[in-house]
Motif scaffolding. Structure first.
Motif, short mmCIF file in Angstrom:
data_model
loop_
_atom_site.label_atom_id
_atom_site.label_comp_id
_atom_site.label_asym_id
_atom_site.label_seq_id
_atom_site.Cartn_x
_atom_site.Cartn_y
_atom_site.Cartn_z
N UNK A 160 0.82 -1.20 0.00
CA UNK A 160 0.00 0.00 0.00
C UNK A 160 0.86 1.26 0.00
N UNK A 161 1.96 1.23 0.74
CA UNK A 161 2.87 2.39 0.76
C UNK A 161 3.52 2.60 -0.61
N UNK A 162 3.93 1.50 -1.26
CA UNK A 162 4.51 1.63 -2.60
C UNK A 162 3.48 2.17 -3.59
N UNK A 163 2.24 1.76 -3.43
CA UNK A 163 1.18 2.25 -4.31
C UNK A 163 0.94 3.74 -4.09
N UNK A 164 0.94 4.16 -2.83
CA UNK A 164 0.75 5.58 -2.55
C UNK A 164 1.89 6.41 -3.12
N UNK A 165 3.12 5.93 -2.99
CA UNK A 165 4.26 6.65 -3.57
C UNK A 165 4.13 6.75 -5.09
N UNK A 198 4.95 -3.47 -12.89
CA UNK A 198 5.65 -4.39 -12.00
C UNK A 198 4.96 -4.47 -10.64
N UNK A 199 4.56 -3.33 -10.09
CA UNK A 199 3.90 -3.33 -8.79
C UNK A 199 2.55 -4.02 -8.86
N UNK A 200 1.83 -3.84 -9.95
CA UNK A 200 0.53 -4.50 -10.10
C UNK A 200 0.70 -6.01 -10.13
N UNK A 201 1.74 -6.49 -10.80
CA UNK A 201 1.99 -7.93 -10.83
C UNK A 201 2.30 -8.46 -9.45
#
Length: 389
Positions: A160-165, A198-201
């Motif tokens: 979630x933090x990576x998504x927010x960034x 990449x993050x979605x995967x």
């Protein structure tokens, strides 16, 4: 040397350091004590009684998708940087010096207090308040569930933090690209889109693993290590069922006491997995919300790409219209040049003498004819919709 197919590593010292670090394990027991040991795979296999193929999943040098495996006496956990083995009495976490693993170790120390600490405090007559009551309820849950909850909470928070960034960087970049199309902005959006893919995967793999567990009751039943251990030590079941089975996971007081009562009514059923199902469902919803954010971001990127393509198509259409204007003007000027060339030939003929006034009429008539031809071409193009009105 001389061996075909052998590739020398780019940085042998870094590879050796990585292999050495991968042997370090931090062990957290049910009392919250931490021990860091240097163990090889054979020692780990003997300690937790798992197969080599299960331990291979936790190898940092290999790439395996997110996995939660339930074995007879252990749960093998591979969630991104979280590579752990959970038993009914302890947690083995790989690479404790990793900056992403250190907060998990600290959280395990906080969430895995001595089991009797709360009951001892009650026996002393101390008033612990609402927060300590919840901590006591957490102690009633099986050890493996508390450890699994810490791991799931850590990976969900991390993603979630990576998504927010990514959202913080992507939305302004996309808005800037729509206002000004440049090579710099396009390259920036391209990198952000690659990072999003990449993050979605990664999020999708974690979500699929949780969904697979939720869809299979047998797989969830394999994660009840304490119940299997109690069943092995005490063959007689029924009224002597462990008292922790009547409790529900404590995910920030999301589950009410009514749900605990419903679980207590079926505490004699060894195949009941409602407690673990509620735990996994809570984090499945959290990771699904993170995936929805990434899906929304992807849709926004796709909409921006469509808008950019429309703008580029509009610019191409304007260039085509400009080319049509220039081509039509070139044709008309070519006709004028043809007439000029004919009259400019050095060929003697009778009417060329004493008819000097014809020069201006030839120029005027030719120019007007070329202008009328240009207007006719443009009118035809507008009538056919080749140029804008």
């Amino acid at each position: 040397m001389g061996r075909e197919g052998y590739v020398v590593p780019a940085d042998p010292q870094a590879e050796m350091k990585k292999k050495t670090a991968s042997r370090n394990w931090v062990i957290m027991d049910c009392s919250g004590e931490k021990t860091v040991l240097d163990l090889d795979k054979y020692a780990i296999m003997h300690r937790v009684q798992i197969h080599a193929r299960d331990l291979r999943i936790l190898d940092p040098l290999l790439s395996y998708p997110s996995t939660i495996l339930g074995r007879e006496r252990a749960v093998v956990l591979n969630l991104e940087h979280i590579k752990a083995i959970i038993t009914a009495e302890e947690v083995l976490l790989r690479d404790p010096s990793d900056e992403n693993v250190i907060p998990i170790v600290e959280e395990l120390q906080r969430r895995l207090p001595p089991v009797n600490a709360f009951r001892q405090g009650q026996g002393d007559g101390k008033d612990y308040g609402h927060h300590d009551v919840e901590a006591g309820e957490e102690d009633e849950s099986p050890f493996e569930f508390r450890a699994l909850e810490v791991a799931l909470e850590a990976i969900c928070s991390f993603l979630a933090a990576r998504t927010t960034e990514l959202e913080t960087a992507a939305y302004p970049a996309l808005d800037q690209l729509t206002s000004k199309i440049s090579s710099l902005n396009l390259d920036r959006v391209r990198k952000l889109k690659s990072a999003m893919t990449r993050l979605t995967a990664r999020v999708q793999k974690v979500r699929d693993e949780l969904e697979q567990l939720l869809d299979d009751d047998d797989d969830m039943a394999d994660l009840y290590l304490s119940r299997k251990l109690a069943g092995a030590s005490s063959p007689v079941s029924g009224s002597g069922a462990p008292n922790w089975f009547a409790t529900s996971p404590t995910i920030g007081s999301k589950i009410s006491r009514v749900s605990r009562a419903s679980v207590a009514t079926v505490r004699g059923d060894e195949n009941d997995v409602e407690e673990l199902e509620m735990l996994l469902e809570a984090y499945f919803m959290q990771i699904d919300g993170t995936l929805n954010k990434l899906t929304t971001l992807r849709e926004y990127i796709d909409d921006t790409e469509d808008y950019i393509n429309i703008q580029l198509d509009n610019h191409r259409n304007q260039l085509i219209q400009l080319e049509l204007f220039l081509s039509s003007g070139t044709v008309c000027l070519s006709i004028f040049a043809l007439v000029t060339g004919i009259f400019g030939m050095n060929i003697p003929y009778a009417w060329n003498q004493d008819h000097g006034f014809m020069f201006k009429w030839v120029v005027i008539v030719t120019g007007v004819s070329c202008a009328l031809l240009f207007v006719v071409i443009m009118s035809y193009a507008r009538h056919k919709g080749l140029v804008g009105s």
